[in-house]
Design an enzyme around this catalytic site. Structure first.
Site, PDB file in Angstrom:
ATOM      1  N   ASP A 131       1.230 -52.972  32.531  1.00  0.00           N
ATOM      2  CA  ASP A 131       0.466 -52.885  31.827  1.00  0.00           C
ATOM      3  C   ASP A 131      -0.215 -54.318  31.767  1.00  0.00           C
ATOM      4  OD1 ASP A 131       0.134 -50.646  31.130  1.00  0.00           O
ATOM      5  OD2 ASP A 131       0.768 -51.074  29.055  1.00  0.00           O
ATOM      6  N   LYS A 185      -4.584 -51.992  30.102  1.00  0.00           N
ATOM      7  CA  LYS A 185      -5.723 -51.492  29.400  1.00  0.00           C
ATOM      8  C   LYS A 185      -5.786 -52.514  28.414  1.00  0.00           C
ATOM      9  CE  LYS A 185      -4.533 -47.148  28.435  1.00  0.00           C
ATOM     10  NZ  LYS A 185      -3.084 -46.829  28.462  1.00  0.00           N
ATOM     11  N   MET A 215      -2.516 -53.924  16.530  1.00  0.00           N
ATOM     12  CA  MET A 215      -4.142 -53.928  16.690  1.00  0.00           C
ATOM     13  C   MET A 215      -4.283 -53.654  15.258  1.00  0.00           C
ATOM     14  SD  MET A 215      -3.678 -50.580  19.584  1.00  0.00           S
ATOM     15  CE  MET A 215      -2.475 -49.248  18.865  1.00  0.00           C
TER      16      MET A 215
HETATM   17  N1  SAH Z   1       4.278 -51.100  23.087  1.00  0.00           N
HETATM   18  C1  SAH Z   1       3.724 -51.949  22.335  1.00  0.00           C
HETATM   19  C2  SAH Z   1       2.736 -52.075  21.324  1.00  0.00           C
HETATM   20  C3  SAH Z   1       1.525 -51.683  22.078  1.00  0.00           C
HETATM   21  S1  SAH Z   1      -0.110 -51.672  21.410  1.00  0.00           S
HETATM   22  C4  SAH Z   1       4.940 -52.640  21.449  1.00  0.00           C
HETATM   23  O1  SAH Z   1       6.287 -52.556  21.450  1.00  0.00           O
HETATM   24  O2  SAH Z   1       4.547 -54.225  21.237  1.00  0.00           O
HETATM   25  C5  SAH Z   1      -0.454 -53.550  21.251  1.00  0.00           C
HETATM   26  C6  SAH Z   1      -0.661 -53.833  20.045  1.00  0.00           C
HETATM   27  O3  SAH Z   1       1.148 -55.032  19.893  1.00  0.00           O
HETATM   28  C7  SAH Z   1      -1.284 -54.599  20.444  1.00  0.00           C
HETATM   29  O4  SAH Z   1      -2.493 -55.049  19.723  1.00  0.00           O
HETATM   30  C8  SAH Z   1      -0.741 -55.659  19.134  1.00  0.00           C
HETATM   31  O5  SAH Z   1      -0.570 -55.496  17.878  1.00  0.00           O
HETATM   32  C9  SAH Z   1       0.690 -56.188  19.916  1.00  0.00           C
HETATM   33  N2  SAH Z   1       1.496 -56.637  20.424  1.00  0.00           N
HETATM   34  C10 SAH Z   1       1.980 -56.430  21.290  1.00  0.00           C
HETATM   35  N3  SAH Z   1       2.517 -57.854  22.171  1.00  0.00           N
HETATM   36  C11 SAH Z   1       2.364 -58.930  21.281  1.00  0.00           C
HETATM   37  C12 SAH Z   1       2.392 -60.151  21.191  1.00  0.00           C
HETATM   38  N4  SAH Z   1       3.804 -60.720  22.210  1.00  0.00           N
HETATM   39  N5  SAH Z   1       2.320 -60.628  19.604  1.00  0.00           N
HETATM   40  C13 SAH Z   1       1.439 -59.857  18.431  1.00  0.00           C
HETATM   41  N6  SAH Z   1       1.374 -59.035  19.205  1.00  0.00           N
HETATM   42  C14 SAH Z   1       1.995 -58.112  19.963  1.00  0.00           C
END
Ligand code: SAH
Length: 261
Positions: free
Chosen positions: A41, A63, A175
Site C-alpha cells: 500500500d 490507495k 482519516m
Molecule cells: N491500518 C492502518 C490505518 C489505515 S487508514 C493502521 O492500523 O494504522 C489510514 C489512516 O491511518 C490515515 O488517514 C491516518 O489517519 C492514519 N495513519 C496511518 N499511518 C500514519 C502515520 N504514519 N502517521 C499518522 N497517521 C497515520
C-alpha cells in the site's frame, strides 16, 4: 523458499507498522523474507520492502486518499491469482491490517475461495503515532479509556452522538484531517469542553513527523495553518497535553540528524 510443501500458495496479510521500519513484527518480517509476491500500500515504508527476496515480485496497489486507484476487487483478484499459482503472497498494509484497513475483507474473500490465509498483526498508527508524539492514550491521572474512530467511512462522517455525549476518555481519529473542523464542532456541541487538549500528528513515527497541539476549538484552524497533510492522526483528550513533558522522539531525532555526517 516460498514454495509450500502442499504446492499450494498462501496469502499472509501483514501489518507493516506505522512507518518506522523498526515497528514491524518478527512474524511479518519473516513472512516477507519468504515472499514470492508482495502487494503493498501507499503507507508502507520502502525500506521494509527491501526485506523481500530480490526475486519477489513487488506490486504497488496503494490507495491515496481522495484519488482514483487500484480497486478493491482488482486487489482481491490479484491476491487470489498469485496464490493459485502456488506462491507465497504477502499483502503488506500500513499499521495493522484489521484496523481501518480492509485486511479483513481481503481475508474473507480469499478464505471463501479456499485459499490459506495467515495474518500478522501490526502496530497501528493510532497507538504508535501518538506514542511518538509523546502522547500516552491512557494515563492513571488523565484517561481510563480510549476509542478509535474514523473521520471518513463509506457513508462519510459517522459520529455516534449517544456514545460521544457520555464518553470521557481519549478519542483517536483516523482519516480525520479533512473533516477535523466538523468533528471538533460536533464534539463541542455534544459537551466536550472547547479547551480540551488535542493534537494532530502527520507522518507519525517517521523522520518527517510533524505534530501540532492546541485546544479542541482551535485545532482544525491550526492544522490548516500548518498545512498538515495525510497521513495524519488526531488525538483528542487530556492526554494530548502530556506531550509537553513527554516528547521523547523529536529531540532524539534532532540529535540523531546532527550526528550524521
Ligand atoms: N491500518 C492502518 C490505518 C489505515 S487508514 C493502521 O492500523 O494504522 C489510514 C489512516 O491511518 C490515515 O488517514 C491516518 O489517519 C492514519 N495513519 C496511518 N499511518 C500514519 C502515520 N504514519 N502517521 C499518522 N497517521 C497515520
Amino acid at each position: 523458499m516460498g514454495l509450500h510443501n502442499s504446492g499450494k500458495g498462501k496469502v499472509t496479510i501483514a501489518g507493516a507498522g506505522p512507518g518506522d521500519p523498526g515497528l514491524i513484527t518478527v512474524k511479518a518480517k519473516t513472512a516477507l523474507e519468504s515472499a514470492d509476491v508482495v502487494l503493498y500500500d501507499n503507507l508502507v515504508n520502502a525500506e521494509i520492502l527491501d526485506w523481500a527476496p530480490v526475486h519477489a515480485e513487488r506490486i504497488y496497489v496503494g490507495k491515496k486518499p481522495y484519488q482514483r486507484s487500484v480497486g478493491q476487487e482488482t486487489i482481491n483478484q490479484l491476491l487470489h491469482f498469485h496464490a493459485l499459482r502456488g506462491r507465497h503472497v504477502v499483502r503488506l498494509k500500513g499499521g495493522d491490517p484489521f484496523v481501518f484497513g480492509r485486511g479483513a475483507e481481503e481475508a474473507q474473500y480469499l478464505m471463501k475461495l479456499g485459499i490459506e490465509v495467515d495474518v500478522a498483526p501490526g502496530i497501528t498508527s493510532g497507538i504508535a503515532a501518538a506514542t511518538y508524539a509523546g502522547i500516552p492514550l491512557t494515563h492513571r491521572d488523565h484517561s481510563q479509556r480510549v476509542v478509535f474512530l474514523t473521520g471518513h467511512s463509506k457513508a462519510g462522517l459517522e459520529l455516534q452522538e449517544d456514545f460521544l455525549r457520555v464518553f470521557d476518555g481519549t478519542i483517536v481519529v483516523y482519516m480525520g484531517l479533512k473533516n477535523l473542523g466538523q468533528i471538533a464542532r460536533q464534539l463541542i456541541e455534544w459537551e466536550r469542553a472547547p479547551d480540551t487538549p488535542a493534537a494532530v500528528i502527520e507522518n507519525g513515527t517517521m523522520n518527517n513527523q510533524r505534530v501540532i497541539t492546541g485546544k479542541l476549538e482551535e485545532i482544525a484552524g491550526l492544522a490548516a495553518e500548518a498545512s498538515l497533510q495525510s497521513p495524519a492522526l488526531v488525538v483528542i483528550g487530556e492526554v494530548a497535553a502530556l506531550r509537553d513533558s513527554l516528547n521523547w522522539f523529536e529531540p532524539a531525532r534532532i540529535i540523531a540528524n546532527q550526528t550524521q555526517p
